[in-house]
Design a protein around this motif. Structure first.
Motif, PDB file in Angstrom:
ATOM      1  N   ARG A 173      45.056  46.650  37.802  1.00 41.64           N
ATOM      2  CA  ARG A 173      45.347  47.845  37.011  1.00 41.64           C
ATOM      3  C   ARG A 173      44.712  47.677  35.639  1.00 41.64           C
ATOM      4  N   MET A 174      43.733  48.520  35.360  1.00 41.37           N
ATOM      5  CA  MET A 174      43.042  48.451  34.087  1.00 41.37           C
ATOM      6  C   MET A 174      43.770  49.281  33.031  1.00 41.37           C
ATOM      7  N   PRO A 175      43.608  48.940  31.773  1.00 42.04           N
ATOM      8  CA  PRO A 175      44.232  49.746  30.711  1.00 42.04           C
ATOM      9  C   PRO A 175      43.687  51.171  30.756  1.00 42.04           C
ATOM     10  N   PRO A 176      44.548  52.175  30.857  1.00 41.30           N
ATOM     11  CA  PRO A 176      44.064  53.562  30.899  1.00 41.30           C
ATOM     12  C   PRO A 176      43.230  53.887  29.661  1.00 41.30           C
ATOM     13  N   GLY A 177      42.097  54.559  29.894  1.00 45.51           N
ATOM     14  CA  GLY A 177      41.253  54.970  28.793  1.00 45.51           C
ATOM     15  C   GLY A 177      40.366  53.891  28.213  1.00 45.51           C
ATOM     16  N   ALA A 178      40.329  52.706  28.812  1.00 42.83           N
ATOM     17  CA  ALA A 178      39.504  51.617  28.281  1.00 42.83           C
ATOM     18  C   ALA A 178      38.026  51.969  28.389  1.00 42.83           C
ATOM     19  N   GLY A 179      37.238  51.555  27.388  1.00 42.01           N
ATOM     20  CA  GLY A 179      35.802  51.756  27.442  1.00 42.01           C
ATOM     21  C   GLY A 179      35.160  50.898  28.514  1.00 42.01           C
ATOM     22  N   VAL A 180      33.908  51.172  28.817  1.00 39.58           N
ATOM     23  CA  VAL A 180      33.227  50.463  29.899  1.00 39.58           C
ATOM     24  C   VAL A 180      33.141  48.970  29.603  1.00 39.58           C
ATOM     25  N   ASP A 181      32.759  48.602  28.386  1.00 40.04           N
ATOM     26  CA  ASP A 181      32.660  47.186  28.037  1.00 40.04           C
ATOM     27  C   ASP A 181      34.013  46.499  28.112  1.00 40.04           C
ATOM     28  N   ASP A 182      35.028  47.141  27.567  1.00 36.02           N
ATOM     29  CA  ASP A 182      36.372  46.547  27.571  1.00 36.02           C
ATOM     30  C   ASP A 182      36.904  46.413  28.995  1.00 36.02           C
ATOM     31  N   LEU A 183      36.661  47.422  29.811  1.00 35.91           N
ATOM     32  CA  LEU A 183      37.129  47.360  31.203  1.00 35.91           C
ATOM     33  C   LEU A 183      36.444  46.217  31.946  1.00 35.91           C
ATOM     34  N   LEU A 184      35.137  46.072  31.740  1.00 37.98           N
ATOM     35  CA  LEU A 184      34.410  45.016  32.439  1.00 37.98           C
ATOM     36  C   LEU A 184      34.905  43.636  31.989  1.00 37.98           C
ATOM     37  N   ASP A 185      35.124  43.459  30.696  1.00 42.67           N
ATOM     38  CA  ASP A 185      35.652  42.182  30.206  1.00 42.67           C
ATOM     39  C   ASP A 185      37.037  41.907  30.787  1.00 42.67           C
ATOM     40  N   GLU A 186      37.839  42.956  30.931  1.00 44.65           N
ATOM     41  CA  GLU A 186      39.187  42.787  31.492  1.00 44.65           C
ATOM     42  C   GLU A 186      39.106  42.322  32.948  1.00 44.65           C
ATOM     43  N   VAL A 187      38.184  42.884  33.714  1.00 45.69           N
ATOM     44  CA  VAL A 187      37.996  42.452  35.105  1.00 45.69           C
ATOM     45  C   VAL A 187      37.629  40.974  35.158  1.00 45.69           C
ATOM     46  N   LEU A 188      36.701  40.544  34.312  1.00 44.80           N
ATOM     47  CA  LEU A 188      36.254  39.155  34.314  1.00 44.80           C
ATOM     48  C   LEU A 188      37.389  38.209  33.943  1.00 44.80           C
ATOM     49  N   VAL A 189      38.214  38.609  32.984  1.00 48.93           N
ATOM     50  CA  VAL A 189      39.344  37.757  32.579  1.00 48.93           C
ATOM     51  C   VAL A 189      40.379  37.687  33.683  1.00 48.93           C
ATOM     52  N   ARG A 190      40.721  38.829  34.256  1.00 48.35           N
ATOM     53  CA  ARG A 190      41.770  38.864  35.290  1.00 48.35           C
ATOM     54  C   ARG A 190      41.382  38.040  36.517  1.00 48.35           C
ATOM     55  N   LEU A 191      40.106  38.003  36.836  1.00 50.46           N
ATOM     56  CA  LEU A 191      39.645  37.247  38.006  1.00 50.46           C
ATOM     57  C   LEU A 191      39.148  35.851  37.646  1.00 50.46           C
ATOM     58  N   ASP A 192      39.318  35.457  36.379  1.00 55.03           N
ATOM     59  CA  ASP A 192      38.923  34.123  35.916  1.00 55.03           C
ATOM     60  C   ASP A 192      37.476  33.828  36.295  1.00 55.03           C
ATOM     61  N   ALA A 193      36.600  34.797  36.000  1.00 52.59           N
ATOM     62  CA  ALA A 193      35.208  34.685  36.433  1.00 52.59           C
ATOM     63  C   ALA A 193      34.459  33.544  35.765  1.00 52.59           C
ATOM     64  N   ARG A 194      34.893  33.118  34.599  1.00 54.63           N
ATOM     65  CA  ARG A 194      34.192  32.036  33.910  1.00 54.63           C
ATOM     66  C   ARG A 194      34.380  30.699  34.609  1.00 54.63           C
ATOM     67  N   HIS A 195      35.321  30.621  35.533  1.00 56.37           N
ATOM     68  CA  HIS A 195      35.511  29.404  36.315  1.00 56.37           C
ATOM     69  C   HIS A 195      35.165  29.631  37.784  1.00 56.37           C
ATOM     70  N   ALA A 196      34.365  30.655  38.052  1.00 55.73           N
ATOM     71  CA  ALA A 196      33.977  30.948  39.439  1.00 55.73           C
ATOM     72  C   ALA A 196      33.117  29.820  39.996  1.00 55.73           C
ATOM     73  N   GLU A 197      33.128  29.683  41.316  1.00 47.96           N
ATOM     74  CA  GLU A 197      32.375  28.623  41.983  1.00 47.96           C
ATOM     75  C   GLU A 197      30.919  29.010  42.203  1.00 47.96           C
ATOM     76  N   ASP A 198      30.568  30.271  41.962  1.00 48.44           N
ATOM     77  CA  ASP A 198      29.195  30.733  42.125  1.00 48.44           C
ATOM     78  C   ASP A 198      28.850  31.629  40.948  1.00 48.44           C
ATOM     79  N   ASP A 199      27.562  31.902  40.773  1.00 46.95           N
ATOM     80  CA  ASP A 199      27.148  32.781  39.685  1.00 46.95           C
ATOM     81  C   ASP A 199      27.771  34.163  39.851  1.00 46.95           C
ATOM     82  N   VAL A 200      27.940  34.842  38.722  1.00 50.40           N
ATOM     83  CA  VAL A 200      28.552  36.168  38.725  1.00 50.40           C
ATOM     84  C   VAL A 200      27.635  37.129  37.968  1.00 50.40           C
ATOM     85  N   ALA A 201      27.221  38.198  38.642  1.00 54.90           N
ATOM     86  CA  ALA A 201      26.510  39.298  37.990  1.00 54.90           C
ATOM     87  C   ALA A 201      27.325  40.563  38.222  1.00 54.90           C
TER      88      ALA A 201
END
Length: 407
Positions: free
Chosen positions: A366-394
């Motif tokens: 559940r993303m924050p309602p009304g979030a901008g595109v950059d903020d929403l994308l950063d929220e997805v990366l944080v929620r899924l802990d993408a910085r510790h992913a086992e493979d590259d992320v684009a």
């Protein structure tokens, strides 16, 4: 602890038993610090009470060092208080580097039990990486202790060399990939866009993940996310080739499924490129329509204005480069409140988890309602802990940008 005191015959037997442990326990990864930690743990198990590894800076010449080398401590183990005062072992460390072999000494600190100190150069193939310090109280180090510690230090130095070569190659590939991704095409101004590329950590070389945008006629934009199979320099080079071919084919303004068909045929005919997955989305902001086609790639997710997510159903086509073809496209309406998120598998895939569960986890966010595109994308990366992913992320996120027309 094997090897402390006693005659050299018994010590040699203990050292012989320890060599197998050294081979199995030192250099289990390509991480430099881990190798140093494994080395000090090994010598503490067999020859001493405490140990440390002091490394030389990476820019020090392979076969020489300054008279006063600027060591940095990479790892310690055991009773580390025995390593003080630092003024004792350090001159021995310099001697070990100068002479290229272990130096042992007994240090008497004001009538206390003498500390037996051994410094061993980390030397392999003519390159100096630093020194190993081994310290214990009591009996001096025997020849068997010295030879066993020296063997472990040489083994660790070989692995340190591999680690630094690996890191150099990885850095080169990463720089190349960042350069290639630094300037994706610019979408029309009627789209808000955000992109992120996160290389995987650990010992794996960066892969062939990429994204692209291509301006088309009548205010439409083609959004692209792809993933070349494999890792390393070859994958990065093939990624650039796919990206160049995609730009050329997309400029003909074919529907997305036919763009994939052309790419697949061209790569299969060339026969030198690795297969790749790819997701295309042609967005027409004026009509509020997205046309989507995929080649073996995961489907996109759309987050509505209220923050809820939906995984878009997408026919599964074969990866590019197989020559099989058979791609299909689907049409989806997009409102100015919808945010389309395209991604490579590193964002969602987790070890021992079914991919359907991984995708469901993303869509359930559940993303924050009304979030901008950059903020929403950063929220997805944080929620899924993408910085510790086992493979590259684009990841690429896009939203229709309403254009105000004068009344």
């Amino acid at each position: 602890m094997a090897g402390r005191g006693g005659d050299d015959t018994a010590g040699t037997g203990a050292v012989s038993d320890a060599l197998e442990d050294a081979i199995e326990s030192i250099g289990t990864t390509l991480d430099e610090r881990t190798t140093c930690e494994e080395l000090v743990a090994f010598v503490c198990r067999h020859f001493c009470e405490t140990a440390a590894v002091d490394l030389l800076p990476r820019d020090v010449a392979a076969d020489r060092h300054s008279p006063d080398p600027d060591f940095f401590r990479a790892a310690t183990a055991g009773r580390t208080r025995l390593l003080t005062p630092s003024g004792g072992p350090r001159p021995l460390s310099v001697r070990a580097l100068d002479e290229g072999h272990p130096i042992a000494a007994s240090i008497d600190l004001s009538g206390r039990i003498p500390r037996q100190v051994m410094t061993v150069p980390l030397l392999a193939h003519g390159r100096l990486y630093g020194v190993l310090l081994a310290v214990r109280q009591g009996a001096p180090f025997t020849d068997a202790d010295t030879s066993g510690t020296h063997y472990a230090a040489r083994l660790a130095a070989v692995h340190l060399g591999h680690s630094r070569k690996h890191e150099t190659v990885r850095s080169t590939v990463l720089d190349l990939q960042r350069a290639l991704l630094a300037e994706p095409g610019r979408p029309h101004p009627n789209l808000d866009l955000a992109t992120r590329y996160l290389p995987a950590g650990g010992g794996t070389l960066v892969g062939g993940d990429w994204f692209e945008t291509v301006r088309l006629h009548f205010g439409r934009t083609l959004l692209v996310v792809g993933d070349v199979m494999g890792h390393g320099l070859d994958a990065a080079v093939d990624m650039n080739a796919y990206r160049s071919m995609l730009r050329y084919v997309a400029s003909t303004d074919l529907p997305p499924h036919r763009v994939l068909r052309r790419l697949d045929a061209a790569v299969a005919e060339e026969g030198t490129r690795r297969p790749a997955t790819c997701l295309l989305v042609r967005v027409d902001p004026a009509r509020g329509i997205a046309v989507i086609a995929g080649a073996g790639h995961l489907p996109p997710v759309v987050f509505a204005g209220d923050g809820s997510g939906e995984l878009l159903p997408l026919p599964v086509g074969p990866p590019l480069g197989t020559g099989v073809g058979g791609y299909q496209q689907v049409v989806r309406r997009l409102s100015p409140d919808d945010t389309l998120v395209m991604f490579t598998d590193g964002l969602v895939e987790r070890r021992d988890e079914d991919i359907d569960e991984s995708l469901a986890r993303l869509a359930a966010l559940r993303m924050p309602p009304g979030a901008g595109v950059d903020d929403l994308l950063d929220e997805v990366l944080v929620r899924l802990d993408a910085r510790h992913a086992e493979d590259d992320v684009a990841v690429l996120a896009a939203r229709i940008h309403p254009r105000n027309h004068p009344a």
